[in-house]
Design a protein around this motif. Structure first.
Motif, PDB file in Angstrom:
ATOM      1  N   GLU A 337       4.440  -1.276   7.175  1.00  0.00           N
ATOM      2  CA  GLU A 337       3.446  -0.258   7.525  1.00  0.00           C
ATOM      3  C   GLU A 337       4.136   1.078   7.679  1.00  0.00           C
ATOM      4  N   THR A 340       5.080   2.725   4.614  1.00  0.00           N
ATOM      5  CA  THR A 340       3.814   3.153   3.565  1.00  0.00           C
ATOM      6  C   THR A 340       3.115   4.606   4.369  1.00  0.00           C
ATOM      7  N   LEU A 380       3.082   2.599  14.471  1.00  0.00           N
ATOM      8  CA  LEU A 380       3.632   2.353  13.205  1.00  0.00           C
ATOM      9  C   LEU A 380       5.060   1.551  13.515  1.00  0.00           C
TER      10      LEU A 380
END
Length: 386
Positions: A337, A340, A380
């Motif tokens: 995650e 990205t 994140l």
């Protein structure tokens, strides 16, 4: 400097082989030069996977350091676990320049000397005292209040080498644990009632100096866990911290990259807490967050090249330190995650073994608003395990 610093045969040597030297070394490679590394450890360290020019020896041995220095065109520091007199003799014996210069390093090589150097330069510092006896420990508490902090004058980092003590019994135990009875200098520092911990990096050489934005460091258990740049404090406070950082660098006639940590008190005053004659964890955000990173300017400064801009690339830059979560061979789990995210950047240091609390990696996120960028960076990275 006899050899062209941008020659393919020019070799920059690092005293220390951890992640700071690795990240500076990566910038040195960008200039097409060679990198040498000196380590005092037998196990492989992060830089040693990057270069064939690796030497193992003792930081206490002039001969070891001089032998390595002769293989290099210039030397620089990754840590301060070394004695300035040894550096000076190694430089004289090898003929290879070391930056920061031994004379500059001597002015900040331990916490006691550092405090005196900056105090004499008119820079406000945390109240301190060299303590040698139980009476000293007691009187410091009486004069400055409990709790206060005891620090080993040399070699502390990431929570090691310092202890916050609440009373005399804890002070006596900490004094012993830190080596006070083994003739190690122990410094008592007043516990500062601060609102923010701030940091500034300065790069300086014969071409001039550049000063980085004032950032905030977020600390837990004496370890920096995150950095926000610019710091969420008044612009006047940011500018004052930058001015004091430049003044401190000039006070030691520093050539290289230097970092300074400050306390911002509830009264709005800045106190210089500690310095580092090398790249610093508080400046990792500069890799993507600034036009020229602290690591590139480290290399430029030491090589005598013009220094690059320290301007921020985005209104808000957040950096999260990723500490070890498990005791195991290093592997990074649950990072997809984070990878990205737009303008999110993961850096893994290449340490072979992870353990809880060890600095293993960091993650930087650029954005337009500090509060939302910082919260997003935390989110994140929350599930990452190393």
């Amino acid at each position: 400097m006899n050899k062209n610093p941008l020659s393919a045969n020019f070799k920059m040597g690092f005293l220390g082989a951890g992640q700071l030297a690795r990240m500076s070394g990566l910038q040195a490679f960008r200039y097409g030069i060679q990198v040498g590394v000196f380590s005092d450890r037998n196990e492989n360290e992060p830089v040693q996977f990057m270069t064939p020019h690796s030497t193992t020896g003792s930081y206490d041995s002039v001969d070891d350091l001089a032998k390595f220095a002769k293989l290099c065109d210039v030397l620089t520091l990754e840590n301060e676990f070394i004695d300035s007199a040894v550096l000076r003799k190694a430089q004289e014996q090898s003929g290879t320049n070391i930056f920061p210069a031994p004379d500059s390093f001597a002015k900040i090589e331990n916490k006691l000397i550092e405090k005196r150097t900056f105090e004499n330069a008119g820079i406000p510092v945390t109240p301190y005292k060299l303590v040698k006896t139980v009476t000293d420990l007691k009187e410091f508490g009486q004069n400055y209040g409990w709790p206060y902090v005891l620090k080993s004058s040399k070699g502390g980092y990431d929570g090691y080498g310092n202890e916050t003590i609440q009373n005399l019994e804890e002070a006596k135990k900490a004094f012993n644990d830190l080596g006070g009875h083994d003739n190690h200098d122990i410094v008592a520092e007043a516990f500062v009632d601060f609102t923010h911990e701030l940091a500034v990096q300065v790069a300086r050489n014969e071409t001039g100096h550049v000063v980085y934005p004032c950032c905030e460091t977020v600390q837990e258990n004496h370890i920096c866990v995150a950095v926000k740049s610019p710091a969420p404090v008044a612009t006047s406070i940011q500018q004052k911290a930058q001015e004091l950082a430049v003044k401190a660098t000039e006070a030691i006639d520093g050539k290289g990259i230097f970092a300074y940590e400050f306390f911002l008190t509830k009264e709005g005053n800045l106190l210089l807490n500690e310095s580092a004659p090398r790249p610093h964890n508080s400046g990792h955000y500069t890799i993507e967050g600034c036009v020229t990173s602290q690591f590139e300017n480290h290399v430029r400064a030491v090589m005598g090249l013009p220094l690059g801009s320290s301007e921020l690339r985005a209104p808000a830059v957040a950096m999260i330190n990723l500490l070890g979560t498990d005791e195991r061979d290093t592997q990074v789990d649950n990072a997809l995650e984070a990878l990205t995210a737009s303008d999110g950047h993961l850096h893994v240091y290449g340490k072979l073994d992870s353990r809880p609390g060890r600095k293993m990696a960091h993650y930087t996120l650029l954005g337009n608003d500090m509060e939302s960028t910082y919260k997003k960076a935390q989110s994140l990275t929350d599930g990452i395990r190393i």
